[in-house]
Design an enzyme around this catalytic site. Structure first.
Site, PDB file in Angstrom:
ATOM      1  N   GLY A 148      14.970 -12.107  -0.930  1.00 62.47           N
ATOM      2  CA  GLY A 148      15.047 -10.801  -1.601  1.00 62.47           C
ATOM      3  C   GLY A 148      13.676 -10.293  -2.009  1.00 62.47           C
ATOM      4  CE  LYS A 149      11.820 -13.733  -6.611  1.00 59.36           C
ATOM      5  NZ  LYS A 149      13.236 -13.661  -6.988  1.00 59.36           N
ATOM      6  CG  ASP A 194       6.803 -29.916  -1.847  1.00 64.52           C
ATOM      7  OD1 ASP A 194       6.564 -29.024  -2.681  1.00 64.52           O
ATOM      8  OD2 ASP A 194       7.152 -31.065  -2.170  1.00 64.52           O
ATOM      9  CB  CYS A 265      17.347 -17.135 -12.035  1.00 65.20           C
ATOM     10  SG  CYS A 265      17.614 -18.592 -11.047  1.00 65.20           S
TER      11      CYS A 265
END
Lengths: 339, 184
Positions: A148-149, A194, A265
């Site tokens: 999304g970002k 990573d 989040c």
């Protein structure tokens, strides 16, 4: 940076009160989480928060302005039976207020053609606006899936910068690539690593780095109630260790005067102010700065929590509260690399 | 495409119990040549230069690979999975130009080798179906049997079809809905 899980665990350990245990039982949470809410917010606001988590948040349609204008998309979706509401602080996005039985918002022809991206909630738009305010150039999105970002950043930058979208989880990167192809974006490179190892693998440095750290996801309880009980205190300590390592190592990839945007989040101070404070204690080349843009009234970051004292600059962090803002719980800290 | 770098990962986290077949590598030169032949045949010799020399591929299924240009520098120690814009696609044994590549050719030379399709045909096509003759509003030459599909409503390029004399339909080679269906 060496982090001892036992010391993190000692720092974040708490014994819930009877009041917290009762509320936890009523709402189905682990008691330590409710104790945390009471410690941060007091009893009344904790009740408001727990009630807010029971409410569904509205998904968001973010227009791919490279392909269609927001008003034209709105018209098309409304013709299909969707009811959309403008988001005052995002000119290209709409809340989906109601949907027809069919199609779902992720299965319309407009979606297949890449005209928009569906966010579970509007909060993930905020860090992109903050990071790109008066900026053009390359951006690293260190933990980019589901995309999304990264896709929003690529869309806003268009031909003024390249997004390096990295993630560790391969099958989630598959979906990121699907979104990029579907939305016809032409300025994203996808890498598989990573994020803690990027500083050794990447020769390039960035003026903007986004770190949406893998976290407990406690701010997303409204769409994933399983998170009420998924993370034990020990699991949390392990996550906190990883979050500190991520933030510490990614700071090496930031150019002087550049911004590292730390996002979770989660509303847990353990995963936010505690993490940032630990990194600030270990590195003198970073400072927390105020958000350059006021999209709405953000809540401030915490400077103390239980017996823990954090640096005063942590108040510049942004907290999004479900019971205040009607969004996912979210925390964003902007760290500037000193000259 | 030689499956010389299959990697299968099984993730142990509760939310990651998924097996994934995945391979990537440098695109074999014979496949680049097939792509160049296709572009030459449909659009003209002058567009061969739009196909970069250093091409890589990433496949998430045996019959679906995206082909992209190797990024220029600074990423040699990293596993690069994709670089947008994609250049081509390998799907069901066909090597076909990407939608961004065709869009670029059309911007320079105008639309060629295409069919413009009605709304109903577009809807069916985006779900992976073939296109019926009745759904075609207009055919744009040259007529080489393979066509890009253009949405009659907004002019967007949606994918590729091949005319089947036997079935009397335009058979779906790939459509942009594929990315949602196959990649999620």
């Amino acid at each position: 940076m060496n982090i001892d899980i036992a010391s993190v665990y000692r720092d974040i350990y708490t014994t819930p009160t009877q009041e917290a245990v009762e509320l936890a039982l009523k709402y189905g949470y682990l008691p330590y989480m409710v104790q945390r809410y009471i410690d941060m917010l007091g009893l009344n606001n904790t009740l408001k928060l727990l009630e807010a988590f029971e409410k569904r948040v509205k998904p968001v349609v973010r227009t791919n302005t490279l392909l269609i204008q927001p008003r034209e998309l709105k018209k098309r979706l409304e013709k299909l039976g969707f009811q959309l509401e403008e988001i005052p602080w995002s000119r290209e996005s709409y809340w989906v207020v109601s949907q027809p039985e069919s199609p779902s918002i992720g299965a319309t022809h407009e979606y297949l053609k890449g005209y928009y991206y569906v966010h579970r909630d509007a909060t993930s738009l905020i860090p992109v606006y903050l990071a790109l305010h008066e900026y053009s150039g390359d951006v690293l999105d260190a933990c980019a899936a589901p995309g999304g970002k990264a896709t929003f950043t690529a869309q806003l930058l268009h031909d003024k910068g390249v997004v390096y979208a990295n993630d560790l989880v391969l099958y989630r990167l598959k979906a990121v690539i699907g979104h990029i192809a579907r939305m016809k974006l032409n300025n994203i490179i996808v890498t598989w690593s990573d994020a803690r190892k990027l500083r050794d693998k990447l020769k390039k440095r960035f003026y903007r780095v986004l770190l949406d750290a893998p976290c407990s996801g406690e701010g997303r309880i409204s769409v994933d109630p399983g998170r009420k009980t998924r993370t034990s205190l020990l699991d949390l300590a392990i996550m906190v260790k990883r979050e500190i390592e991520l933030l510490y190592s990614l700071a090496d990839l930031v150019e002087k005067n550049g911004l590292l945007v730390y996002i979770t989040c989660s509303i847990a101070p353990e995963e936010n102010e505690y993490v940032v404070n630990k990194v600030l204690e270990a590195r003198s080349d970073l400072e927390v700065v105020e958000p350059p843009l006021k999209l709405f009234n953000y809540a401030k970051g915490l400077t103390e929590y239980r017996s823990l004292k954090f640096k005063d600059e942590l108040e510049h962090c942004i907290r999004i509260w479900p019971h205040i803002h009607g969004l996912f719980g979210y925390t964003i800290c902007l760290l500037r690399k000193r000259n | 495409m030689a499956p010389h770098s299959w990697i299968i990962r099984v993730y142990n986290m509760p939310t990651q119990k998924k097996k994934l077949e995945f391979k990537q590598g440098r695109l074999p030169s014979k496949l680049r040549d097939r792509l160049a032949d296709f572009v030459r045949k449909l659009y003209g010799e002058e567009f061969i230069d739009l196909i970069p020399v250093n091409l890589k591929y990433v496949c998430f299924e045996r019959d679906l690979c995206l082909i992209y240009e190797k990024p220029l520098r600074g990423l040699d120690n990293l596993t690069v999975l994709f670089n947008a814009p994609w250049i081509a696609i390998y799907v069901n044994k066909h090597v076909l130009p990407s939608i961004p590549l065709v869009a670029r050719i059309y911007r320079e030379k105008g639309v060629r080798a295409a069919i413009v399709v009605k709304e109903q045909g577009v809807k069916a096509f985006l779900y992976g179906n073939d296109i019926l003759v009745e759904s075609v509003l207009k055919k744009i030459p040259p007529d080489k049997g393979v066509y890009t599909v253009i949405d009659g409503e907004d002019g967007e390029i949606l994918g590729f079809v091949e005319w089947s004399e036997k079935k009397k339909v335009y058979v779906n080679l790939y459509d942009i809905g594929l990315f949602l269906r196959k990649l999620g």
